[in-house]
Motif scaffolding. Structure first.
Motif, mmCIF file in Angstrom:
data_model
loop_
_atom_site.group_PDB
_atom_site.id
_atom_site.type_symbol
_atom_site.label_atom_id
_atom_site.label_comp_id
_atom_site.label_asym_id
_atom_site.label_seq_id
_atom_site.Cartn_x
_atom_site.Cartn_y
_atom_site.Cartn_z
ATOM 1 N N GLY A 29 1.040 -1.591 0.120
ATOM 2 C CA GLY A 29 -0.017 -0.061 -0.290
ATOM 3 C C GLY A 29 0.942 1.118 0.507
ATOM 4 N N VAL A 30 1.896 1.321 0.548
ATOM 5 C CA VAL A 30 2.861 1.864 0.348
ATOM 6 C C VAL A 30 2.073 3.455 1.251
ATOM 7 N N HIS A 31 2.035 2.421 2.199
ATOM 8 C CA HIS A 31 0.388 3.794 2.825
ATOM 9 C C HIS A 31 1.038 5.600 3.993
ATOM 10 N N ARG A 32 -0.177 6.349 3.972
ATOM 11 C CA ARG A 32 0.622 7.475 4.984
ATOM 12 C C ARG A 32 1.830 7.007 6.394
ATOM 13 N N THR A 35 -1.168 -2.492 -3.047
ATOM 14 C CA THR A 35 -0.372 -2.452 -4.392
ATOM 15 C C THR A 35 0.517 -3.738 -5.199
ATOM 16 N N THR A 36 0.089 -3.824 -6.337
ATOM 17 C CA THR A 36 0.981 -4.818 -7.185
ATOM 18 C C THR A 36 2.700 -4.374 -7.199
ATOM 19 N N LEU A 37 3.540 -5.028 -7.103
ATOM 20 C CA LEU A 37 5.269 -4.598 -6.859
ATOM 21 C C LEU A 37 5.236 -3.570 -8.088
ATOM 22 N N ARG A 38 4.737 -3.711 -9.122
ATOM 23 C CA ARG A 38 5.519 -2.196 -10.239
ATOM 24 C C ARG A 38 4.468 -1.358 -9.628
ATOM 25 N N ARG A 39 3.552 -1.328 -8.906
ATOM 26 C CA ARG A 39 3.519 0.294 -8.626
ATOM 27 C C ARG A 39 3.800 0.454 -7.462
#
Length: 311
Positions: A26-29, A72-76
């Protein structure tokens, strides 16, 4: 940003670095603040910043069948990390063998021998090594032995709510894409390839792009959503507006759960293209209508509401 698959791809003459480790789904906040701290610390020390992550998700290896919904995908994930100013994105293949490595060996082999870490930044709840026995306290003690500093960053919260991938998955599973966006710092995105459907949308006057999504993708609860639709084919076209249906199409006794996007004001055939759908707002739950005419009337309302929200 340099992207690596495994530590064997590290360039020759690799010096020291500042590393941060985690799944970062997610690379969230919270992730963003953690990674930003590593980037800042690396800049202060004139060293490269390295994000170390894992593929597949460790849960699937340790407990097969327990893979959480993927935000999230690895690419994203790599794209989002790059936007944060990271120098190196390193993906470690998470294998049964890696899952059994004791915490002290994990630190020595990966952080010391391979990455030559001068500093390591992790979340305060970070665990590592066999049976997740390694803690931030152990990492700090090992750092003192091997010559790197350790920072255990506090989790990011708003009031009593702590932002986490688990919380965001729960929001998405409930269809609350607005709450998910608050924690992510952006709208939740689904990526996929447009595949052929049964053509029913075209017959009703609402031709849809049917997404084939990754196996573990976090698909929102059944319903209709106002979304942004982006082509991921390198053309750099601005996002389009779409009303997106998630579900089994109960009016026609459907059984297969689908993600179908009606893209407004465009007559293109997107078949075969890789696209992204960003979920902005849930319009309504999935419903079974008494007739196709009643469904069409509601679809007109859905489109009008989508246009109103995203114009």
């Amino acid at each position: 940003m340099r992207r690596l698959r495994g530590l064997s791809d590290l360039p020759s003459g690799w010096g020291r670095c500042v590393a941060t480790i985690g799944v970062f789904d997610g690379v969230h906040r919270g992730h963003q603040e953690l990674i930003a701290r590593a980037v800042d610390l690396a800049a202060d020390r004139s060293l490269p910043s390295v994000v170390v992550t894992f593929d597949p998700h460790p849960s699937e290896v340790v407990r097969p069948g327990s893979h959480p919904a993927q935000l999230t995908t690895l690419r994203r994930k790599a794209e989002l990390v790059e936007e944060l100013g990271v120098d190196v994105f390193c993906v470690l293949p998470f294998t049964p063998e890696l899952s059994k490595v004791p915490p002290d060996e994990f630190v020595h082999e990966i952080l010391v021998e391979r990455l030559h870490a001068a500093a390591v930044v992790v979340g305060e709840n970070f665990t590592f090594g066999n049976k997740a026995a390694g803690t931030v306290e152990l990492l700090s003690a090992l750092g003192k032995r091997f010559g790197f500093t350790t920072e255990g960053a506090k989790l990011v919260s708003a009031g009593e709510l702590t932002f986490s991938s688990t919380y965001i998955r729960a929001c998405i599973d409930a269809g609350d894409v607005r709450a998910a966006a608050t924690a992510l710092g952006r709208d939740h995105r689904l990526e996929g390839i447009v595949v052929r459907g049964d053509g029913r949308g075209h017959e009703l006057g609402f031709p849809t792009a049917n997404l084939s999504t990754p196996r573990f993708a976090a698909v929102p609860a059944d319903g209709v959503y106002a979304c942004r639709f982006t082509l991921l084919n390198g053309q750099n076209r601005p996002p389009l507006t779409a009303a997106v249906s998630v579900g089994t199409n109960p009016t026609f006794s459907g059984r297969e759960r689908r993600v179908e996007a009606f893209v407004l004001d465009v007559s293109e055939d997107f078949y075969g293209q890789r696209v992204a759908v960003d979920f902005v707002e849930r319009l309504r739950a999935m419903e079974k209508f008494d007739s196709s005419a009643a469904l069409v009337d509601q679809m007109h309302l859905d489109v009008a509401r989508t246009r109103e929200l995203l114009s």
